[in-house]
Design a protein around this motif. Sequence first.
Motif, PDB file in Angstrom:
ATOM      1  N   MET A 215      -8.879  -0.177   2.432  1.00  4.26           N
ATOM      2  CA  MET A 215      -7.821   0.652   3.029  1.00  4.26           C
ATOM      3  C   MET A 215      -8.087   0.871   4.516  1.00  4.26           C
ATOM      4  SD  MET A 215      -5.344   1.566   1.058  1.00  4.26           S
ATOM      5  CE  MET A 215      -4.863   1.568  -0.658  1.00  4.26           C
TER       6      MET A 215
ATOM      7  N   PRO B  48      -7.639   5.844  -6.471  1.00  2.00           N
ATOM      8  CA  PRO B  48      -7.133   4.530  -6.069  1.00  2.00           C
ATOM      9  C   PRO B  48      -7.502   3.383  -7.017  1.00  2.00           C
ATOM     10  CG  PRO B  48      -8.928   5.200  -4.644  1.00  2.00           C
ATOM     11  CD  PRO B  48      -8.638   6.365  -5.523  1.00  2.00           C
TER      12      PRO B  48
ATOM     13  N   GLN C 154       6.153  -1.133   7.701  1.00  2.00           N
ATOM     14  CA  GLN C 154       5.730   0.173   7.205  1.00  2.00           C
ATOM     15  C   GLN C 154       6.965   1.057   7.133  1.00  2.00           C
ATOM     16  OE1 GLN C 154       2.216   1.860   9.000  1.00  2.00           O
ATOM     17  NE2 GLN C 154       3.164   3.873   9.097  1.00  2.00           N
TER      18      GLN C 154
ATOM     19  N   ARG D 158       0.844  -1.190   0.000  1.00  2.00           N
ATOM     20  CA  ARG D 158       0.000   0.000   0.000  1.00  2.00           C
ATOM     21  C   ARG D 158       0.876   1.235   0.000  1.00  2.00           C
ATOM     22  NH1 ARG D 158      -4.905  -2.003   3.159  1.00  2.00           N
ATOM     23  NH2 ARG D 158      -4.750  -4.193   2.618  1.00  2.00           N
TER      24      ARG D 158
ATOM     25  N   LYS E 233       0.728   5.433   0.493  1.00  2.00           N
ATOM     26  CA  LYS E 233      -0.127   6.490   1.020  1.00  2.00           C
ATOM     27  C   LYS E 233       0.657   7.789   1.013  1.00  2.00           C
ATOM     28  CE  LYS E 233      -1.566   6.953   5.446  1.00  2.00           C
ATOM     29  NZ  LYS E 233      -1.951   6.461   6.772  1.00  2.00           N
ATOM     30  N   THR E 234       0.020   8.848   0.604  1.00  2.57           N
ATOM     31  CA  THR E 234       0.699  10.144   0.663  1.00  2.57           C
ATOM     32  C   THR E 234       0.363  10.814   1.988  1.00  2.57           C
ATOM     33  OG1 THR E 234      -1.174  11.229  -0.377  1.00  2.57           O
ATOM     34  CG2 THR E 234       0.618  10.532  -1.827  1.00  2.57           C
ATOM     35  N   GLY E 235       1.248  11.671   2.428  1.00  2.81           N
ATOM     36  CA  GLY E 235       0.969  12.416   3.656  1.00  2.81           C
ATOM     37  C   GLY E 235       2.248  12.810   4.352  1.00  2.81           C
TER      38      GLY E 235
ATOM     39  N   GLU F 220       8.550   5.085   5.798  1.00  2.92           N
ATOM     40  CA  GLU F 220       8.317   6.415   5.228  1.00  2.92           C
ATOM     41  C   GLU F 220       9.372   6.690   4.176  1.00  2.92           C
ATOM     42  OE1 GLU F 220       8.160   9.263   8.376  1.00  2.92           O
ATOM     43  OE2 GLU F 220       6.495   8.199   9.346  1.00  2.92           O
TER      44      GLU F 220
ATOM     45  N   LEU G  35       5.842   9.755   1.300  1.00  4.59           N
ATOM     46  CA  LEU G  35       5.023   8.566   1.072  1.00  4.59           C
ATOM     47  C   LEU G  35       5.173   7.628   2.267  1.00  4.59           C
ATOM     48  CD1 LEU G  35       5.848   7.505  -2.608  1.00  4.59           C
ATOM     49  CD2 LEU G  35       3.827   8.739  -1.792  1.00  4.59           C
TER      50      LEU G  35
ATOM     51  N   ASP H  42      -4.204  14.103  -1.758  1.00  5.22           N
ATOM     52  CA  ASP H  42      -3.656  12.906  -1.099  1.00  5.22           C
ATOM     53  C   ASP H  42      -4.319  11.647  -1.651  1.00  5.22           C
ATOM     54  OD1 ASP H  42      -1.718  13.958   0.450  1.00  5.22           O
ATOM     55  OD2 ASP H  42      -3.031  14.334   2.186  1.00  5.22           O
TER      56      ASP H  42
ATOM     57  N   GLN I  75      -4.473   7.063  -1.318  1.00  5.88           N
ATOM     58  CA  GLN I  75      -4.061   5.748  -0.811  1.00  5.88           C
ATOM     59  C   GLN I  75      -4.313   4.779  -1.947  1.00  5.88           C
ATOM     60  OE1 GLN I  75      -5.511   4.299   2.888  1.00  5.88           O
ATOM     61  NE2 GLN I  75      -6.022   6.331   3.627  1.00  5.88           N
TER      62      GLN I  75
END
Lengths: 451, 366
Positions: free
Chosen positions: B366, B341, B301, B280, B282-284, B303, B288, B312, B314
């Motif tokens: 998600m 998505p 996980q 997965r 995800k932006t934020g 970054e 990423l 943004d 996912q």
Amino acid sequence: MGLFFDTGGYGGVPQAPWLCEHLLAVASDPIELGLNLADPTTLVVDLNCAFASIEQQHDPAMRGRPLAIAAYATDAATIVSSSREARDLGIKTGMRVFEAKAIFPDIVVREPDPPRYRAVSDQLLEILTRHSPDVLRMSIDEASVNLKGTPDLARLGPEGVGLAVKQAIQREAGECITCSVGISTSIWMAKQASNLNKRDGLERIDHRNLVQVFGRLALTDLSGIAEATARRLLRAGIRTPLEFLYASPETLRLSGMHADVAKGWLRRLRGFEVDSFEGVARKSYSHSHVLARATTSDGELEELLMRLCEMVGRRLRAGNRRGRVVSVSVVYRPDVGRFSRQLSLPGPIDTGEEIYQAALRLLAARDHRRAVGTLGVALAGLTAAGAGQLDLFSGASPARRERLETAMDKIRDRFGEDAVQPARLLGRARVVRDRIAFGNTGHPDERKPEA
Amino acid sequence: MPGPLGQALQAVSRAISARTTLPILNNILVSATDQGLVLTATNLEIGIRKLVPAEISEEGSTTVPARLLTDFVSTLPDQELSLDLDASTQTLGLRCARFDTHIKCIEAEEFPPSPRPDEGDRLEVPLEEMLRAVEQTQMAASTDEARPVLTGVLFQIQGANLTLAATDGHRLAVRKLTASRADDIEASLIVPARALGELGRALKGEGSQLEIIISKARNQVFFRAGSAEVNSRLIDGNYPNYSQVVPTKSSTVVSASTTDMIQTVRAVSLFAKDSANVIRIKTGNGGLVLSATTNEVGDSQAELDAGLEGTDIQIAFNARYVLDALNVLEADKVELLFNGPLSPGLIRPPGEEDYVYVIMPVRVAM
């Protein structure tokens, strides 16, 4: 010292072969042998002549008669279960119907009724859970329960629970249905105990009688030792369960046994729990069919193949799995011979149509001159479903054939397996039936078809 | 001597299929010609020919079991090797250093005649660029023989413009390049990806230009560089209209370091192995977040610093498809463009139009 003694887990068993004679005389001492000295808490319950007994319970006309349950009601079919009366005549599981008829021409032959057997199997499980939550379905007609720490173990003892289970089964599933109960310190050993008396038996194997019991058995009586393993063990000079028990890991290596496997066996034979049945996950989904009349016809075989693939796909989706290794197997008849091919696909599939497309290509490589008597298809290389890889060319909606199969599954769930068919199979007799596989049929990943 | 011969043998052996019904196809055709020693192997779909410089005292040819010859030559010391054929017994004598060896051969006449590019459209492209273009597209082709068209790479030729495209239905790679010399041709052909996979090995170091000869009449394509040649049959059929699935707009643009992204995807995807390889993204927080989970295994996980523009998002992808693209990008930075998505994502070197890689996402909760 270190050369001759292994200190790993099961106690110090002298290893040198030239000491064997001497050992046989002295090594019946449980402590010296490293046997599991714990009090037995594990029960294995094995329904006697399960399918046949259930049929006899269902139809009183069958009671007291030699009865065989065969995969199909044809002479070439294999018998999957037979009644006590048939077994007494020498009619065994694995025989062909015509062989049984040669022994007893009036034998009644019935095709299996899987939903009926699953219902009794569920009843057995339910009865066992009244005594302990730690219950395991080992196959359709066999389950184990561990009583450790339960009030019933203290109140009734393992034999008492065994008797209570027997009574409950006869009361609730029917008087024809008896079971053998084995009691020991591990599932494997309890299964050996349940095998000691296949007629409503109740037997215990523990460190007090293990050597004595093993002395009465042949190697192939042990669960997990079939002819081939027995032959390999013979190469290491092991002819009996006792010699197996007394063997060193090094001796077992001589039979080609892997070191870890050998260690496992030596612990298992001493009544320790080695591997739980829970580790056994389903590795493949398969269906096969014995044709009433062998055929060379591409058309007939394709139709059968299509139906088999549909069934594999349906069970696969019910189990929430996908697979990528498709295999096809053929047994020629009357010519002796087999053909099998397999194909690994780049990605996992789960629709009957996809399985069929791959299987069809595999089937094309068979010997077209010979008639096919048995056709089977299997899907292995299983992964969890739900991988919703979208298709570039069909956009965000699932591929058309997936939507189609999902819709067909829903229709079949509600209206039955025959409610919707590929056009090619319309109007054809329903040749492929629901079947019970040997082994871990009650795998929790699989929704029961009748549910 | 065994050096170049050994390499050439290994290169042509690639055309030999492991399972063939014709025993002669297990052999390499060895011909002593006035130019040197010509080695040819074929599986009737792909053929590879290499020339090895050699001093020829008498011309002639035979076919030698490929595996045996290749394995044997690879063990020889790097000294002069002499080959002589006893034509009456079809026995090839090999003498090198301390070794005196005889291999039983099959007559050259038994070997299927190779197709010759006597007519056809021709174009010429820089060899290195072509090999790179092949590497950037070939991995996106399908290996599923059920859809033969997708097991090939589409070559679209319009004058000097050559476009390579490959897709397996889940991802698409498109690479444009310019021919250095071309007949005025317009053609579209599907070349088996497996044949293209052999170009690198067979043609590397053979000059700077690659000649492509398309023999539509014979349904064959020939790739020639220097003295080496790879030929292949073409795949029949209509290639899907891939240009319609290349996204033309995007709501999110991400740019990141290629090596950082490769390293992160690799690490995180170890936890996706048993769950269909899904990671997965995800932006934020000005970057990423990549993650993967497999129930019985664990989760990971990470970054990743990245430049973000737009909304943004996912989204989930098969990690292998992402890595395949990143590994061949040949740029320090990578640009990822998303449009929701469930719409295809696009990967490309920033600001470049010559290469695009499109991936369809995986639908996940998600």
